[in-house]
Each structure stands twice: as structure tokens, then as C-alpha cells.
Design a protein around this motif. Structure first.
Motif, mmCIF file in Angstrom:
data_model
loop_
_atom_site.group_PDB
_atom_site.id
_atom_site.type_symbol
_atom_site.label_atom_id
_atom_site.label_comp_id
_atom_site.label_asym_id
_atom_site.label_seq_id
_atom_site.Cartn_x
_atom_site.Cartn_y
_atom_site.Cartn_z
ATOM 1 N N PRO A 110 89.175 -83.964 35.735
ATOM 2 C CA PRO A 110 90.575 -83.684 35.365
ATOM 3 C C PRO A 110 91.067 -84.542 34.207
ATOM 4 N N ASP A 111 90.580 -85.792 34.099
ATOM 5 C CA ASP A 111 91.010 -86.662 32.997
ATOM 6 C C ASP A 111 90.344 -86.280 31.680
ATOM 7 N N ARG A 112 89.087 -85.869 31.769
ATOM 8 C CA ARG A 112 88.359 -85.456 30.576
ATOM 9 C C ARG A 112 87.669 -84.121 30.868
ATOM 10 N N PRO A 113 88.422 -83.034 30.705
ATOM 11 C CA PRO A 113 87.931 -81.717 31.122
ATOM 12 C C PRO A 113 87.007 -81.085 30.082
ATOM 13 N N ARG A 114 86.454 -79.937 30.456
ATOM 14 C CA ARG A 114 85.766 -79.106 29.467
ATOM 15 C C ARG A 114 86.812 -78.559 28.500
ATOM 16 N N ILE A 115 86.563 -78.691 27.212
ATOM 17 C CA ILE A 115 87.518 -78.246 26.206
ATOM 18 C C ILE A 115 86.920 -77.058 25.461
ATOM 19 N N THR A 116 87.632 -75.960 25.463
ATOM 20 C CA THR A 116 87.229 -74.776 24.712
ATOM 21 C C THR A 116 88.112 -74.670 23.479
ATOM 22 N N VAL A 117 87.498 -74.731 22.318
ATOM 23 C CA VAL A 117 88.222 -74.693 21.049
ATOM 24 C C VAL A 117 88.087 -73.293 20.468
ATOM 25 N N LEU A 159 101.797 -66.175 33.070
ATOM 26 C CA LEU A 159 100.832 -67.062 33.721
ATOM 27 C C LEU A 159 101.445 -68.434 33.967
ATOM 28 N N PRO A 160 101.026 -69.126 35.023
ATOM 29 C CA PRO A 160 101.586 -70.462 35.306
ATOM 30 C C PRO A 160 101.345 -71.433 34.165
ATOM 31 N N ASP A 161 102.299 -72.356 33.993
ATOM 32 C CA ASP A 161 102.177 -73.357 32.934
ATOM 33 C C ASP A 161 101.055 -74.338 33.254
ATOM 34 N N ARG A 162 100.432 -74.829 32.187
ATOM 35 C CA ARG A 162 99.432 -75.886 32.302
ATOM 36 C C ARG A 162 99.742 -76.937 31.240
ATOM 37 N N THR A 163 99.450 -78.182 31.544
ATOM 38 C CA THR A 163 99.683 -79.243 30.574
ATOM 39 C C THR A 163 98.645 -79.161 29.471
ATOM 40 N N PRO A 164 99.054 -78.939 28.230
ATOM 41 C CA PRO A 164 98.071 -78.843 27.139
ATOM 42 C C PRO A 164 97.286 -80.134 26.967
ATOM 43 N N TRP A 165 96.047 -79.999 26.521
ATOM 44 C CA TRP A 165 95.195 -81.169 26.361
ATOM 45 C C TRP A 165 95.640 -82.012 25.175
ATOM 46 N N SER A 166 95.552 -83.322 25.364
ATOM 47 C CA SER A 166 95.792 -84.279 24.281
ATOM 48 C C SER A 166 95.113 -85.573 24.672
ATOM 49 N N ARG A 167 94.607 -86.295 23.719
ATOM 50 C CA ARG A 167 93.968 -87.578 24.052
ATOM 51 C C ARG A 167 94.970 -88.564 24.603
ATOM 52 N N THR A 168 96.248 -88.437 24.251
ATOM 53 C CA THR A 168 97.277 -89.309 24.802
ATOM 54 C C THR A 168 97.502 -89.001 26.268
ATOM 55 N N ARG A 169 97.587 -87.692 26.603
ATOM 56 C CA ARG A 169 97.867 -87.299 27.984
ATOM 57 C C ARG A 169 96.689 -87.543 28.911
ATOM 58 N N THR A 170 95.472 -87.496 28.378
ATOM 59 C CA THR A 170 94.302 -87.709 29.227
ATOM 60 C C THR A 170 93.990 -89.178 29.435
ATOM 61 N N ASN A 198 89.320 -77.616 33.127
ATOM 62 C CA ASN A 198 89.224 -76.795 31.918
ATOM 63 C C ASN A 198 90.468 -76.990 31.067
ATOM 64 N N ALA A 199 90.270 -77.065 29.760
ATOM 65 C CA ALA A 199 91.385 -77.191 28.819
ATOM 66 C C ALA A 199 91.124 -76.287 27.624
ATOM 67 N N LEU A 200 92.197 -75.753 27.080
ATOM 68 C CA LEU A 200 92.095 -74.788 25.980
ATOM 69 C C LEU A 200 92.827 -75.303 24.757
ATOM 70 N N VAL A 201 92.170 -75.213 23.614
ATOM 71 C CA VAL A 201 92.771 -75.549 22.319
ATOM 72 C C VAL A 201 92.630 -74.328 21.420
ATOM 73 N N ILE A 202 93.749 -73.865 20.854
ATOM 74 C CA ILE A 202 93.737 -72.671 20.012
ATOM 75 C C ILE A 202 94.193 -73.047 18.608
ATOM 76 N N ILE A 203 93.380 -72.689 17.631
ATOM 77 C CA ILE A 203 93.744 -72.855 16.220
ATOM 78 C C ILE A 203 94.071 -71.469 15.682
ATOM 79 N N ASP A 204 95.342 -71.224 15.437
ATOM 80 C CA ASP A 204 95.802 -69.891 15.055
ATOM 81 C C ASP A 204 96.846 -70.018 13.952
ATOM 82 N N LEU A 205 96.420 -69.861 12.710
ATOM 83 C CA LEU A 205 97.352 -69.968 11.592
ATOM 84 C C LEU A 205 98.229 -68.727 11.446
ATOM 85 N N LYS A 206 97.870 -67.635 12.115
ATOM 86 C CA LYS A 206 98.722 -66.442 12.074
ATOM 87 C C LYS A 206 99.931 -66.583 12.994
#
Length: 602
Positions: free
Chosen positions: A351-358, A496-507, A294-302
């Protein structure tokens, strides 16, 4: 076994038998009360019909009179006696039978004695059942006692007409874990919708406080409505603090059950300012960022909620970052769909290409701020290279993810405090929503946008929810029962424990720039573009160019491929960089060896 042990055993058996008997009689008494409340109005109607028939046919010579009398007898037979009347009749029947069939006085005396004992035991059991009803059930508060009294059929009948509710009659009210529930019989032109519109009259008749939530919905059969007074909640007394052991979204206030929302759904989370939208979403964001697949992407302009999760998720908090991450997400989605095995409906997360929640936090702000972002684009080669500024928007990529992302395991969650179409929710994204989580909103119109056009008619009254922390969740399975959401403190999120944020470079996948990056750069960015590579978008653009019977303009490729303008621009750049497509001095794009016969005007 000693005599005392024998007596103790007998007492235990007797107590068990008494409890079983009392419970059995209590259920029978409740069943009879419910049937009497439902069927006595039918007797009243039958009597009225008979009175009308007698006025028309005083002599009783027509079928109308006979049918009315027959229907009255049938209606009376269907109304059961109260339990104490039933017990009395049974005892009397036994006594009469003994007197008639036994000839001697001594035997008759024995029978009468037995009948008296049976009647006494039955009476005591009935009394115990009636008294035990309040000890085993809920104890009403002072407010609930007053409401239960005013909901009695006799009180309602006496005051309904002066309150504009003539033609309605309540059944016997019942106190539950979620409040007071009572069936209301609807006569004449009354319907559940009409009674819902007369809620103020109902509140006045009951003398209910203004803040008490009243819910009116259709009953289990025609001609009936169900009136619910939310005097209490099944979640009262439960600890709503979120912990790793209590990972549900919240607790159903009617059933007391834990409520969860599984991953893989496209969500709409809406609620006015102060309704608790951010707090309600935190348990969901934890689930979306937990686990290797599982990977999380958050778009938050605030830059408020996203900052709490930047150690577990990739956060885009500027318009340019939003454009970059949506470009990467769209490219990732297209690649997954291009390599999805034949016969497989959805992508299998790894793990290399996880479910991404935007997660788009405050979608209205994203629609405004990330709509016209300036980028520089280079055209031409060598001395003919020119640079011009274009306006980019993140919305086309988000709409594409909403439409096609589910098969690629890239799910969009849209959050807004202004749930109106084309203002807080794009019209291309709204139809794709599978689950709607609605906290308190300001108007019924906003509730209908979030929960559906039939929301008000079916009891999804989000505009009546208390603030904060109470939500309605419509997923096609749940009833319109409010949910008290769990509270997840900011300090808990930060810890909460750290997780490596998703990126196409890192995956290990090529980045957006590597995967066919266009000559699109930030206005302030002077870093040269890395070497391009092929991706799913490039393949679709190349195929469209190869199969075209006549020259195709670049803007036409958007229609032919179904890609956004940004994705087409990237694909053209990738194909030009690796020599698959050549750029002519006049600015047209051609396939090698085809000359200008198959060109794409830029």
C-alpha cells in the motif's frame, strides 16, 4: 409400479437410447464427410498420375505403371464410404452370411427378416442423424446459405479457372459460431500467401458483399489453406456493457471466451481516430486503479480522458506537469531497484509503494509538446550564483521506465492513433512492448508496426477490422481472433469510488525535489527548493565520481550511471546541498578533501 408408469419409463429409456444412437451416427457421418473431402482430391491426383503412366507405358511393363496403379488403389482405400453406403453394405453382408450358412428355409427366412429389421433401423437412424444435424447445429441465414452453396467443391471447380483460381479446390464448408470455415487445397505453385493476395478473386467467385471480412491463413498441413468468412460472431447476443461483475476487456468473437489482460505488462494500445481506443482502455484503467496495491498515473495533454479519472489517478495534463511526474516516477523506480533484496527479481507492491501503471494517452502529442520544456537552473554559490534556462524533455525518463520499470513494478502503457516508429512510438520504447492491443488502423504498415512484421502473413489484419470497438490482442498466446471490447460509459467512470492519487509525498517517500531536486524550477515558479535528501540516483552518481580515475564531466555521468540528464542534475544538486560534493568558485564539483584532483566540470 403401475403399467402406465412402466410404459412411461420404457419410453424415456427408448428416447434416451434414440438420442444417443442418433448423436453417435451423426458424429460418424460428419467424420466420414470430412475424410472424404480431404482425401478425394488425392484420388483425383492418383488418377492423373496413372493416366500419365499409361501414356508412357501402354503395355504396363515398367515399375512406373505399377507404382501409379498401386498408389491409386491405396488412395481409394483411404476414402471412406458415405454412412448410408456403409450401412447398406453391412446389411447385405449379414444377409449373404445368413443365406450361405443356414441350410433350412425357415431359418433363412428368419435371418432375412432380422436383416431387414436391422437395415430399417440403421436407415432410420442415419436419416435422423442427417436431419438432426441442422436442428442441433446453427441455422444458416440466407446469405450463409448462398455462400455455403458456392463453396461446395463442384461449384468452386466449375468457376475457379475463370476467376484466376485454377489449381485450388475447396473441401466441405462448415458453419460455426464465428462464420463459415472451409479448407482449400492448393495445387501447383499456390500457397496460402498467394491465395491471400487473390482475396478479391475469391470474393468475386463467392459473390460476397464488400463489407464481409474474409480471412485466409495457412492450413493444418502443407498444401492446404483455411478460408474463413466472418458472417457472424461468437459474441453476438452478449451484453458488452461493462459492470463490476463483468470486468473483462471483451469477448473473443470466435470462441466466445472472456478476454482479460493482466497487470504487470507493458502495453501498446493503437488505433486510428474513431476506432474506440479510449473506450477500450477504460476497463484496463479501472483494473490499474483498483485495490490498495495499485496506482494509476495518466499523462494526457488532450485533457479529455484524464479528466474522467482525476478522482482515482494522478493526471498530468501540461508539459511541466509531465516533466514533474516523470521525474518522480524515474526517481521512485531507481530507489526501488536500489533497495530490491538480493535474489528478488521484481518489487513486491505494498500500500505504501504500490504497483504504478503509467498511461501515456496519445504518445505522439507527448513526444512533441513535452520535448523542449523551459526550466531555470541555478549554478554557483553565493555571489557566484547564476541562473540560466534549460530545455527539459520527458521522453528520456519514459524510455528509462520502459526499459527498467518492470522490475520495480512501474509499467508503461503507450497509446497512440499514429502507430509509426519515431512518430507515434519512440524507437526505444517499441522493443519493450509485451502486449499489443490494436484496434482498426488505416494501413497494413501500421498494423505491422503494432503487431509485428509477420502480422499480415499470420492473419493479424488490423487494417480490416470494423470500427469501432473491435481489437486484435497479440500477447504471444492468442490467435488472431478479433475481440469485441466492452463499453464503459463516461458516467460509469465518474461514479467510481474516489482513490488517493499516487505521489511520492503521499506514499511517505521523498518527493522528486526532496530526493535530490536540482535547481530546476519552472520559469514561472519562484518557490524556493525544499531541503534535499539522498536517493538511489544520488548514490549512483556519487559512486561514479568516487570510482573515476580522472575528472569526469557532468555529461559523462549520464553514460557512466545510465541515468537521464534530469536525474543526474538532481543528484548533483542533492549531493551539493548536503555537503557530500562541494562546488568550487570556478564552477567545478569536487569531493571534500580531494581538491581539484577529482572534479566534475559543470
Amino acid at each position: 409400479m403401475s403399467q402406465s408408469q412402466v410404459w412411461r419409463t420404457h419410453r424415456q429409456y427408448a428416447a434416451t437410447a434414440a438420442r444417443w444412437s442418433a448423436d453417435r451416427w451423426r458424429k460418424e457421418a460428419e467424420r466420414r464427410r470430412t475424410l472424404r473431402a480431404e482425401r478425394k482430391p488425392l484420388v483425383r491426383d492418383a488418377r492423373r498420375a496413372l493416366a500419365t503412366a499409361r501414356a508412357i507405358d501402354p503395355e504396363g511393363v515398367t515399375p512406373l505403371r505399377h507404382r501409379a496403379e498401386r498408389e491409386l488403389r491405396t488412395a481409394k482405400r483411404r476414402v471412406p464410404d458415405p454412412l448410408w453406403v456403409f450401412a447398406s453394405k453391412t446389411a447385405a453382408a449379414l444377409g449373404v452370411a445368413g443365406y450361405v450358412w443356414l441350410p433350412t428355409v425357415s431359418v433363412r427366412a428368419w435371418v432375412w427378416t432380422a436383416v431387414a429389421v436391422v437395415a430399417a433401423v440403421t436407415a432410420l437412424t442415419v436419416v435422423a442423424a442427417v436431419r438432426g444435424r441442422d436442428t442441433t447445429a446453427l441455422v444458416p441465414t440466407a446469405e450463409e446459405r448462398a455462400l455455403l452453396k458456392r463453396l461446395q467443391p463442384q461449384h468452386w471447380k466449375e468457376h475457379a479457372e475463370q476467376r484466376g483460381l485454377a489449381g485450388t479446390l475447396t473441401g466441405r464448408p462448415k458453419l460455426t459460431d464465428a462464420g463459415i470455415v472451409v479448407a482449400v487445397r492448393l495445387d501447383g505453385t499456390w500457397t496460402a500467401t498467394k491465395l491471400r493476395g487473390a482475396e478479391d478473386h475469391v470474393r468475386s467467385l463467392l459473390g460476397a458483399r464488400t463489407g464481409l471480412r474474409i480471412q485466409i491463413k495457412a492450413g493444418k498441413q502443407g498444401g492446404w489453406a483455411e478460408l474463413i468468412l466472418r458472417t457472424r460472431s461468437a459474441a453476438d447476443g452478449d451484453d458488452l456493457t461493462w459492470t463490476p461483475e463483468r470486468r473483462s476487456l471483451g469477448i473473443d468473437t470466435v470462441t466466445g471466451e472472456q478476454v482479460t489482460v493482466p497487470l504487470g505488462e507493458r502495453l501498446l494500445i493503437a488505433g486510428r481516430s474513431g476506432a474506440g481506443k479510449s473506450v477500450a482502455s477504460r476497463p484496463l484503467l479501472f483494473d490499474a486503479s483498483e485495490g490498495e496495491t495499485n496506482a494509476l498515473v495518466i499523462i494526457d495533454l488532450k485533457r479529455v480522458e484524464g479528466r474522467l479519472w482525476d478522482h482515482r489517478a494522478r493526471v498530468a495534463s501540461t508539459p511541466h506537469e509531465v516533466i514533474d511526474v516523470t521525474d518522480e516516477l524515474e526517481t521512485e523506480m531507481l530507489e526501488r531497484l536500489a533497495i530490491l533484496p538480493k535474489g528478488q527479481d521484481t518489487w513486491t507492491p505494498t500500500p505504501d509503494r504500490p504497483r504504478i501503471t503509467v498511461v501515456v494517452d496519445e504518445g505522439a502529442e507527448v513526444m512533441t509538446a513535452a520535448d523542449s520544456v523551459p526550466y531555470e537552473i541555478e549554478t554557483g554559490d553565493g555571489e557566484n550564483t547564476k541562473t540560466r534556462t534549460v530545455k527539459r524533455s520527458a521522453l528520456p525518463a519514459l524510455e528509462s521506465i520502459a526499459r527498467m520499470g518492470r522490475a520495480a513494478c512501474i509499467d508503461l502503457w503507450w497509446m497512440t492513433q499514429k502507430p509509426t516508429i519515431n512518430d507515434g512510438i519512440p524507437k526505444q520504447i517499441s522493443p519493450q512492448i509485451g502486449v499489443s492491443i490494436c484496434l482498426a488502423v488505416r494501413t497494413p504498415a501500421e498494423a505491422r508496426v503494432v503487431l509485428g512484421e509477420d502480422a499480415q502473413a499470420k492473419g493479424w489484419n488490423a487494417d480490416e477490422l470494423p470500427v469501432p470497438g473491435v481489437a486484435l490482442i497479440r500477447d504471444g498466446k492468442r490467435k488472431p481472433d478479433p475481440v469485441k471490447v466492452r463499453y464503459m460509459d463516461k458516467s460509469v467512470v465518474i461514479a467510481l469510488p474516489d482513490r488517493t492519487p499516487w505521489s511520492r509525498t503521499r506514499t511517505g517517500a521523498p518527493t522528486a525535489e526532496v530526493a535530490g531536486a536540482p535547481t530546476l524550477t519552472l520559469v514561472k515558479d519562484t518557490t524556493p527548493d525544499p531541503a534535499p535528501a539522498a536517493d538511489g540516483a544520488s548514490a549512483r552518481v556519487l559512486k561514479a565520481i568516487e570510482t573515476a580515475d580522472e575528472p569526469v564531466r557532468q555529461k559523462d555521468l549520464v553514460t557512466l550511471t545510465g541515468l537521464s540528464k534530469g536525474a543526474v542534475s538532481k543528484a548533483v544538486k542533492a549531493l551539493t546541498a548536503d555537503g557530500t560534493v562541494t562546488r568550487a568558485p570556478d564552477g567545478t564539483l569536487t569531493l571534500p578533501g580531494t581538491g581539484s584532483g577529482m572534479a566534475v566540470a559543470s
